[in-house]
Design a protein around this motif. Structure first.
Motif, PDB file in Angstrom:
ATOM      1  N   ILE A  29       0.817  -1.221   0.000  1.00 29.08           N
ATOM      2  CA  ILE A  29       0.000   0.000   0.000  1.00 29.08           C
ATOM      3  C   ILE A  29       0.848   1.267   0.000  1.00 29.08           C
ATOM      4  O   ILE A  29       0.296   2.368  -0.088  1.00 29.08           O
ATOM      5  CB  ILE A  29      -0.959   0.037   1.208  1.00 29.08           C
ATOM      6  CG1 ILE A  29      -0.181   0.203   2.510  1.00 29.08           C
ATOM      7  CG2 ILE A  29      -1.846  -1.190   1.237  1.00 29.08           C
ATOM      8  CD1 ILE A  29      -1.072   0.399   3.721  1.00 29.08           C
ATOM      9  N   THR A  30       2.169   1.124   0.071  1.00 25.47           N
ATOM     10  CA  THR A  30       3.033   2.301   0.180  1.00 25.47           C
ATOM     11  C   THR A  30       2.870   3.237  -1.007  1.00 25.47           C
ATOM     12  O   THR A  30       2.647   4.448  -0.840  1.00 25.47           O
ATOM     13  CB  THR A  30       4.506   1.872   0.303  1.00 25.47           C
ATOM     14  OG1 THR A  30       4.676   1.154   1.524  1.00 25.47           O
ATOM     15  CG2 THR A  30       5.420   3.089   0.312  1.00 25.47           C
ATOM     16  N   THR A  33      -0.524   4.893  -1.122  1.00 23.70           N
ATOM     17  CA  THR A  33      -0.677   5.880  -0.049  1.00 23.70           C
ATOM     18  C   THR A  33      -0.016   7.201  -0.415  1.00 23.70           C
ATOM     19  O   THR A  33      -0.594   8.281  -0.228  1.00 23.70           O
ATOM     20  CB  THR A  33      -0.064   5.338   1.254  1.00 23.70           C
ATOM     21  OG1 THR A  33      -0.762   4.152   1.661  1.00 23.70           O
ATOM     22  CG2 THR A  33      -0.160   6.374   2.365  1.00 23.70           C
ATOM     23  N   ALA A 155       5.833   6.405   3.802  1.00 18.79           N
ATOM     24  CA  ALA A 155       4.431   6.723   3.528  1.00 18.79           C
ATOM     25  C   ALA A 155       3.756   7.316   4.760  1.00 18.79           C
ATOM     26  O   ALA A 155       2.970   8.276   4.659  1.00 18.79           O
ATOM     27  CB  ALA A 155       3.692   5.468   3.071  1.00 18.79           C
ATOM     28  N   ILE A 159       1.972  11.067   5.210  1.00 16.99           N
ATOM     29  CA  ILE A 159       0.634  11.287   5.754  1.00 16.99           C
ATOM     30  C   ILE A 159       0.678  12.241   6.937  1.00 16.99           C
ATOM     31  O   ILE A 159      -0.126  13.181   7.050  1.00 16.99           O
ATOM     32  CB  ILE A 159      -0.012   9.952   6.177  1.00 16.99           C
ATOM     33  CG1 ILE A 159      -0.268   9.064   4.944  1.00 16.99           C
ATOM     34  CG2 ILE A 159      -1.312  10.196   6.930  1.00 16.99           C
ATOM     35  CD1 ILE A 159      -1.266   9.629   3.967  1.00 16.99           C
ATOM     36  N   ALA A 236      -8.717   5.483  -3.255  1.00 18.01           N
ATOM     37  CA  ALA A 236      -8.308   5.597  -1.848  1.00 18.01           C
ATOM     38  C   ALA A 236      -8.738   6.940  -1.272  1.00 18.01           C
ATOM     39  O   ALA A 236      -9.201   7.016  -0.123  1.00 18.01           O
ATOM     40  CB  ALA A 236      -6.802   5.415  -1.725  1.00 18.01           C
ATOM     41  N   THR A 254      -7.588   9.375   3.872  1.00 20.08           N
ATOM     42  CA  THR A 254      -6.957   8.852   2.664  1.00 20.08           C
ATOM     43  C   THR A 254      -6.107   7.632   2.979  1.00 20.08           C
ATOM     44  O   THR A 254      -6.124   6.627   2.250  1.00 20.08           O
ATOM     45  CB  THR A 254      -6.077   9.938   2.015  1.00 20.08           C
ATOM     46  OG1 THR A 254      -6.922  11.001   1.543  1.00 20.08           O
ATOM     47  CG2 THR A 254      -5.284   9.379   0.847  1.00 20.08           C
ATOM     48  N   PHE A 255      -5.355   7.698   4.078  1.00 18.35           N
ATOM     49  CA  PHE A 255      -4.537   6.555   4.493  1.00 18.35           C
ATOM     50  C   PHE A 255      -5.405   5.335   4.785  1.00 18.35           C
ATOM     51  O   PHE A 255      -5.087   4.209   4.369  1.00 18.35           O
ATOM     52  CB  PHE A 255      -3.717   6.930   5.722  1.00 18.35           C
ATOM     53  CG  PHE A 255      -2.962   5.787   6.327  1.00 18.35           C
ATOM     54  CD1 PHE A 255      -1.915   5.184   5.637  1.00 18.35           C
ATOM     55  CD2 PHE A 255      -3.293   5.306   7.582  1.00 18.35           C
ATOM     56  CE1 PHE A 255      -1.224   4.120   6.194  1.00 18.35           C
ATOM     57  CE2 PHE A 255      -2.608   4.250   8.143  1.00 18.35           C
ATOM     58  CZ  PHE A 255      -1.565   3.656   7.450  1.00 18.35           C
ATOM     59  N   ALA A 258      -6.546   3.831   1.560  1.00 12.15           N
ATOM     60  CA  ALA A 258      -5.491   3.028   0.934  1.00 12.15           C
ATOM     61  C   ALA A 258      -5.336   1.695   1.649  1.00 12.15           C
ATOM     62  O   ALA A 258      -5.131   0.650   1.008  1.00 12.15           O
ATOM     63  CB  ALA A 258      -4.171   3.803   0.957  1.00 12.15           C
ATOM     64  N   CYS A 259      -5.458   1.710   2.981  1.00 15.46           N
ATOM     65  CA  CYS A 259      -5.374   0.460   3.748  1.00 15.46           C
ATOM     66  C   CYS A 259      -6.522  -0.479   3.373  1.00 15.46           C
ATOM     67  O   CYS A 259      -6.328  -1.692   3.214  1.00 15.46           O
ATOM     68  CB  CYS A 259      -5.419   0.757   5.247  1.00 15.46           C
ATOM     69  SG  CYS A 259      -3.933   1.538   5.908  1.00 15.46           S
TER      70      CYS A 259
END
Length: 309
Positions: A29-30, A33, A155, A159, A236, A254-255, A258-259
């Protein structure tokens, strides 16, 4: 939703909760993200950036050529990082300037940049890949820190810094204000064009940073990388609660978006779901997120006007 998804895959997908698989998810996911973090800035000012995948490819090609240019290794790595960030920054500036200067929808401008950057990436080496990076550069892609992949730490820093900028600085607050009511911000004496261009510059710079992370992981710069990355990054951002209409959102959301996408993709893979079906599920999630965003905006408008829900 993310917690429910994790619990579901823990109960159904073999080896999902293992330490190795958790590290795999963090690594996977890096890139998304980092790209989504940059896109959040553009979307907050009612824009969009469809070019981040192609800009990533162009930045990676330029950085790859710099690294393999024969300079001393430390200097080559430093110059490659700066070159990738600069390429992304320039592409973002062009996107923002053209959109603001001639009032062209960002969708059209960034769609054009998508093709320009991809063509430039192919033209750079006549479609040939670049490889042969120094070991010290490649080792960062597999390094760990505090039990987490080093690239994932990068990442998280993106964030954290981005969230601070959005919530604790005048610049960040003005981005929200522009997304909500640009005319009011202009009448208050601010040159909104500068802030909108800056938002696109950040989006482009994050594509450049993602290119460096990609190179440390895959050890090869190819002009065809990054295809479709913009769609996953946008997903995301929207899943994380940032409004497509601008003015609302956060990098924490947003993080988490993405997760959610990373966990979903990884869990479906462990369950044996094929590539085509995973693409269909991801597409459905994007559509669902947009529909939810529509009703969230509608409910917010009713609450603001005092009307019944």
């Amino acid at each position: 939703m993310l917690i429910a998804l994790i619990l579901f895959f823990m109960a159904t997908a073999p080896n999902f909760a293992t330490e190795q698989n958790i590290a795999n998810i963090q690594t996977q996911i890096t890139l998304n993200t980092i790209l989504a973090a940059g896109l959040t800035f553009a979307i907050l000012v009612s824009g969009i950036d469809l070019s981040v995948g192609s800009v990533l490819a162009l930045s990676a090609m330029v950085a790859g050529l710099v690294i393999t240019s024969g300079m001393p290794v430390p200097l080559a790595i430093l110059c490659a990082i700066l070159a990738a960030l600069f390429v992304g920054l320039v592409c973002g500036f062009i996107n923002g300037y053209v959109s603001v200067r001639w009032s062209v929808p960002a969708f059209i401008v960034t769609l054009g940049m998508l093709n320009i950057a991809r063509g430039a990436a192919l033209q750079t080496t006549d479609a040939a890949a670049v490889f042969g990076f120094p070991e010290s550069f490649k080792n960062f892609g597999t390094a760990t820190f505090l039990g987490m992949p080093a690239v994932f730490i990068v990442a998280l820093l993106v964030i954290a810094i981005g969230q601070f900028v959005l919530t604790r600085t005048v610049f960040g607050r003005l981005l929200f204000a522009i997304g909500n009511n640009e005319e009011s911000v202009r009448l208050a004496g601010h040159r909104t064009s500068r802030y909108k261009i800056a938002a696109f510059c950040i989006s482009g710079a994050m594509a450049g940073l993602a290119a460096i992370i990609y190179l440390t992981r895959l050890h090869t710069a190819s002009p065809i990388i990054g295809q479709g990355y913009e769609l996953t990054a946008i997903a995301a951002v929207i899943i994380g609660g940032t409004s497509l209409f601008g003015g609302k959102g956060s990098l924490i959301g947003t993080f988490l978006g993405a997760c959610l996408l990373g966990v979903l993709t990884n869990g479906l893979l462990l369950l044996g779901v094929g590539d085509f079906a995973r693409q269909m599920v991801t597409g459905a999630v994007i559509v669902l997120a947009v529909i939810i965003d529509y009703y969230r905006q509608k409910m917010s408008a009713r609450l603001n006007t005092g009307l019944p829900g």
